[in-house]
Design an enzyme around this catalytic site. Structure first.
Site, PDB file in Angstrom:
ATOM      1  N   ASP A  23      -0.141   6.244 -17.902  1.00  0.00           N
ATOM      2  CA  ASP A  23       1.411   6.330 -17.205  1.00  0.00           C
ATOM      3  C   ASP A  23       2.153   5.237 -17.113  1.00  0.00           C
ATOM      4  O   ASP A  23       3.359   5.351 -17.467  1.00  0.00           O
ATOM      5  CB  ASP A  23       0.998   7.185 -15.662  1.00  0.00           C
ATOM      6  CG  ASP A  23       2.136   7.458 -14.883  1.00  0.00           C
ATOM      7  OD1 ASP A  23       2.320   8.505 -15.189  1.00  0.00           O
ATOM      8  OD2 ASP A  23       2.663   6.544 -14.176  1.00  0.00           O
ATOM      9  N   HIS A  73      -1.026   9.445  -8.313  1.00  0.00           N
ATOM     10  CA  HIS A  73      -0.977   8.226  -9.379  1.00  0.00           C
ATOM     11  C   HIS A  73      -2.018   7.253  -9.169  1.00  0.00           C
ATOM     12  O   HIS A  73      -2.125   7.065  -7.806  1.00  0.00           O
ATOM     13  CB  HIS A  73       0.563   7.794  -9.600  1.00  0.00           C
ATOM     14  CG  HIS A  73       0.419   6.575 -10.331  1.00  0.00           C
ATOM     15  ND1 HIS A  73       0.017   6.455 -11.754  1.00  0.00           N
ATOM     16  CD2 HIS A  73       1.252   5.116 -10.168  1.00  0.00           C
ATOM     17  CE1 HIS A  73       0.166   5.353 -12.182  1.00  0.00           C
ATOM     18  NE2 HIS A  73       0.866   4.407 -11.452  1.00  0.00           N
ATOM     19  N   TYR A 118       7.561  12.529   1.820  1.00  0.00           N
ATOM     20  CA  TYR A 118       8.385  13.802   1.640  1.00  0.00           C
ATOM     21  C   TYR A 118       9.746  13.315   0.429  1.00  0.00           C
ATOM     22  O   TYR A 118      10.770  13.712   0.781  1.00  0.00           O
ATOM     23  CB  TYR A 118       9.086  14.514   2.826  1.00  0.00           C
ATOM     24  CG  TYR A 118       9.317  15.881   2.778  1.00  0.00           C
ATOM     25  CD1 TYR A 118       8.351  16.894   2.424  1.00  0.00           C
ATOM     26  CD2 TYR A 118      10.824  16.319   2.820  1.00  0.00           C
ATOM     27  CE1 TYR A 118       8.563  17.993   2.440  1.00  0.00           C
ATOM     28  CE2 TYR A 118      10.869  17.624   2.698  1.00  0.00           C
ATOM     29  CZ  TYR A 118       9.908  18.482   2.453  1.00  0.00           C
ATOM     30  OH  TYR A 118      10.152  19.994   2.497  1.00  0.00           O
ATOM     31  N   SER A 137      20.491  19.001 -38.994  1.00  0.00           N
ATOM     32  CA  SER A 137      20.926  19.236 -40.048  1.00  0.00           C
ATOM     33  C   SER A 137      19.901  18.455 -41.216  1.00  0.00           C
ATOM     34  O   SER A 137      19.364  17.734 -40.908  1.00  0.00           O
ATOM     35  CB  SER A 137      22.462  18.518 -40.307  1.00  0.00           C
ATOM     36  OG  SER A 137      22.493  17.198 -40.276  1.00  0.00           O
ATOM     37  N   ASP A 186       4.080   3.849  -4.290  1.00  0.00           N
ATOM     38  CA  ASP A 186       2.632   3.392  -4.538  1.00  0.00           C
ATOM     39  C   ASP A 186       2.281   2.103  -3.690  1.00  0.00           C
ATOM     40  O   ASP A 186       1.475   1.787  -3.040  1.00  0.00           O
ATOM     41  CB  ASP A 186       2.644   3.053  -6.144  1.00  0.00           C
ATOM     42  CG  ASP A 186       2.655   4.065  -6.912  1.00  0.00           C
ATOM     43  OD1 ASP A 186       1.556   5.144  -6.615  1.00  0.00           O
ATOM     44  OD2 ASP A 186       3.488   4.317  -7.742  1.00  0.00           O
ATOM     45  N   ARG A 228       7.532   9.227   9.208  1.00  0.00           N
ATOM     46  CA  ARG A 228       7.888   8.516  10.354  1.00  0.00           C
ATOM     47  C   ARG A 228       8.916   9.104  11.133  1.00  0.00           C
ATOM     48  O   ARG A 228       9.916   9.664  10.649  1.00  0.00           O
ATOM     49  CB  ARG A 228       8.491   7.099   9.799  1.00  0.00           C
ATOM     50  CG  ARG A 228       7.538   6.121   9.291  1.00  0.00           C
ATOM     51  CD  ARG A 228       7.990   5.158   8.445  1.00  0.00           C
ATOM     52  NE  ARG A 228       8.591   5.475   7.225  1.00  0.00           N
ATOM     53  CZ  ARG A 228       9.085   4.733   6.361  1.00  0.00           C
ATOM     54  NH1 ARG A 228       8.932   3.333   6.384  1.00  0.00           N
ATOM     55  NH2 ARG A 228       9.899   5.358   5.379  1.00  0.00           N
TER      56      ARG A 228
HETATM   57  P1  NAD Z   1       9.573   8.822  -3.165  1.00  0.00           P
HETATM   58  O1  NAD Z   1      10.023   7.349  -3.533  1.00  0.00           O
HETATM   59  O2  NAD Z   1      10.243   9.926  -4.133  1.00  0.00           O
HETATM   60  O3  NAD Z   1       9.132   9.262  -2.002  1.00  0.00           O
HETATM   61  C1  NAD Z   1       8.634   8.438  -0.897  1.00  0.00           C
HETATM   62  C2  NAD Z   1       8.482   9.328   0.277  1.00  0.00           C
HETATM   63  O4  NAD Z   1       7.822   8.282   1.320  1.00  0.00           O
HETATM   64  C3  NAD Z   1       9.806   9.292   1.076  1.00  0.00           C
HETATM   65  O5  NAD Z   1       9.629  10.418   1.875  1.00  0.00           O
HETATM   66  C4  NAD Z   1      10.072   8.189   2.076  1.00  0.00           C
HETATM   67  O6  NAD Z   1      10.774   8.302   3.389  1.00  0.00           O
HETATM   68  C5  NAD Z   1       8.321   7.812   2.340  1.00  0.00           C
HETATM   69  N1  NAD Z   1       8.154   6.416   2.574  1.00  0.00           N
HETATM   70  C6  NAD Z   1       8.988   5.349   1.835  1.00  0.00           C
HETATM   71  N2  NAD Z   1       8.584   4.191   2.392  1.00  0.00           N
HETATM   72  C7  NAD Z   1       7.519   4.537   3.097  1.00  0.00           C
HETATM   73  C8  NAD Z   1       6.597   3.661   4.050  1.00  0.00           C
HETATM   74  N3  NAD Z   1       6.610   2.273   4.005  1.00  0.00           N
HETATM   75  N4  NAD Z   1       5.746   4.226   4.897  1.00  0.00           N
HETATM   76  C9  NAD Z   1       5.771   5.598   4.823  1.00  0.00           C
HETATM   77  N5  NAD Z   1       6.418   6.443   3.999  1.00  0.00           N
HETATM   78  C10 NAD Z   1       7.339   5.891   3.266  1.00  0.00           C
HETATM   79  O7  NAD Z   1       7.937   8.843  -4.129  1.00  0.00           O
HETATM   80  P2  NAD Z   1       7.348   9.701  -5.564  1.00  0.00           P
HETATM   81  O8  NAD Z   1       8.256   9.234  -6.192  1.00  0.00           O
HETATM   82  O9  NAD Z   1       7.278  11.098  -4.939  1.00  0.00           O
HETATM   83  O10 NAD Z   1       5.884   8.954  -5.576  1.00  0.00           O
HETATM   84  C11 NAD Z   1       4.787   9.376  -4.613  1.00  0.00           C
HETATM   85  C12 NAD Z   1       3.745   9.245  -5.746  1.00  0.00           C
HETATM   86  O11 NAD Z   1       3.593  10.213  -6.786  1.00  0.00           O
HETATM   87  C13 NAD Z   1       3.369   7.842  -6.370  1.00  0.00           C
HETATM   88  O12 NAD Z   1       2.211   7.617  -6.133  1.00  0.00           O
HETATM   89  C14 NAD Z   1       4.048   7.976  -7.560  1.00  0.00           C
HETATM   90  O13 NAD Z   1       3.415   7.309  -8.443  1.00  0.00           O
HETATM   91  C15 NAD Z   1       3.378   9.232  -7.742  1.00  0.00           C
HETATM   92  N6  NAD Z   1       4.200  10.025  -8.757  1.00  0.00           N
HETATM   93  C16 NAD Z   1       5.530  10.415  -8.866  1.00  0.00           C
HETATM   94  C17 NAD Z   1       6.243  11.048  -9.739  1.00  0.00           C
HETATM   95  C18 NAD Z   1       7.842  11.148  -9.702  1.00  0.00           C
HETATM   96  O14 NAD Z   1       8.158  11.688 -10.565  1.00  0.00           O
HETATM   97  N7  NAD Z   1       8.501  10.799  -8.820  1.00  0.00           N
HETATM   98  C19 NAD Z   1       5.428  11.773 -10.769  1.00  0.00           C
HETATM   99  C20 NAD Z   1       3.880  11.437 -10.782  1.00  0.00           C
HETATM  100  C21 NAD Z   1       3.378  10.786  -9.878  1.00  0.00           C
END
Ligand code: NAD
Ligand code: MG
Length: 328
Positions: A189, A106, A24, A250, A82, A47
């Site tokens: 990416d 991703h 989230y 400009s 990731d 969690r």
């Molecule tokens: P984030 O870091 O913002 O959020 C991570 C979420 O996972 C949080 O809710 C956190 O509490 C939870 N979390 C963290 N560690 C954990 C663990 N060990 N076990 C379970 N939950 C855990 O993540 P994000 O940036 O939204 O990235 C998520 C995916 O989206 C990735 O694959 C990323 O590459 C992809 N993505 C991100 C963006 C971006 O702009 N942030 C853009 C495109 C794709």
């Protein structure tokens, strides 16, 4: 190029389906809320006791521990960092229904084979080309951040349709959903964020700031020039490409741009960009990042600390405090 829109969404795909969103954060919150508003039965897997748990509840979403959340879900989206996805995948796998769709935003874990998905699953990618808060905000405004779609494994032959329905549910079909592969999405990416978007741009800003300050100009003036104004230029590029930017700056600026720009970002820079791309393609970058995580991100944390200690951060914080509206 193949691009899909709302009319390509199969009406029956994901109809009445339960969707589990694991994580989230930036993307997770946006996807969960958009899908819920699009009428899906959404459960967020988190969690217990974690920070996001209460936040998701407050946002009006169903929340459960990941291994519970995936039970009975037709589609499961892995939206945790990731490098946390592999362990999470392993921990929920026993409860993932036969023939379910697993979705990534991703391609990292699939492309570099950290996760080797069960053979009965559909494995798909919906990658929004923008950060989560925009995915949410644009959806609420009736727009949508464009997305990429890819199918790695199509065990039930429904993977593509489910992915496109998901993209539609988060608002992605409004701008269009472009077909790609996990390899292309992952490599472009990583290259983009390293060379141009985050790595390249911040380095350009920091170096520009240093040059002005070292030449004796006021840091506040330097900040406005190389950091604050960057957004105004980027907005023009975003809205209308090079042509729109040239229309609004400009004549003097344009002449300076055309005669000086290629001296700054030059052939040597391009050569280095090619090396960065090669490291992404060979998996060298991925291996390095995985190893870094095994060492508790020690070097990464050091580098981050150094980046945030750059003098531009101090000046910037002071000036931005006078403009609280920038935060909105
Ligand atoms: P984030 O870091 O913002 O959020 C991570 C979420 O996972 C949080 O809710 C956190 O509490 C939870 N979390 C963290 N560690 C954990 C663990 N060990 N076990 C379970 N939950 C855990 O993540 P994000 O940036 O939204 O990235 C998520 C995916 O989206 C990735 O694959 C990323 O590459 C992809 N993505 C991100 C963006 C971006 O702009 N942030 C853009 C495109 C794709
Ligand atoms: Mg940088």
């Amino acid at each position: 190029m193949q691009i899909y829109s709302q009319k390509d969404v199969k009406p029956k795909a994901l109809k009445g389906a339960r969707i589990a969103i694991l994580g989230y954060g930036s993307q997770g919150r946006a996807h969960a809320l958009n899908l819920k508003d699009s009428g899906y039965d959404v459960v967020v897997g988190l969690r217990k006791g974690g920070e996001s748990w209460n936040k998701a509840k407050k946002d009006g979403l169903q929340v459960a521990e990941p291994a519970e959340a995936v039970k009975g879900a037709k589609l499961i989206a892995f939206l945790v960092p990731d490098l946390a996805q592999k362990d999470l995948y392993k921990s929920v796998l026993d409860n993932v229904a036969l023939g379910a769709t697993i979705l990534f935003a991703h391609g990292f874990n699939i492309h570099y084979k950290l996760i080797k998905p069960r053979k009965d699953l559909d494995v798909v990618l919906i990658a929004p080309k923008g950060p989560g808060h925009l995915v949410r905000r644009q959806y609420e405004q009736g727009y949508g951040v464009p997305c990429l779609i890819a199918v790695e494994q199509n065990a039930t032959k429904q993977g593509f349709h489910n992915a496109l329905a998901y993209a539609d549910g988060i608002g992605g079909t409004r701008g269009g959903v472009i077909k790609t592969t996990f390899a292309e999405e992952t490599e472009t990416d990583l290259f983009g964020e390293q060379s141009v978007l985050c790595g390249g741009t911040t380095e350009l800003v920091q170096k520009g700031f240093e040059v002005l300050v070292e030449a004796g100009y006021q840091p506040e003036i330097a900040y406005y020039e190389v950091m604050h104004e960057l957004k105004l230029i980027v907005d023009l590029l975003h809205e209308g490409g090079l042509a729109k930017m040239h229309k609004y700056v400009s004549e003097t600026c344009k002449y300076g741009d055309l005669t000086r720009g290629s001296r700054i970002v030059n052939k040597a820079t391009k050569r280095e960009m090619k090396k960065v791309l090669a490291e992404v393609q060979s998996g060298k970058f991925a291996r390095q990042w995985i190893a870094e995580n095994k060492k508790d991100q020690k070097k990464y944390k050091q580098l981050m600390k150094k980046d945030l200690a750059h003098p531009i951060e101090k000046v910037g914080a002071k000036l931005r405090a006078r403009m609280p509206w920038l935060e909105q």
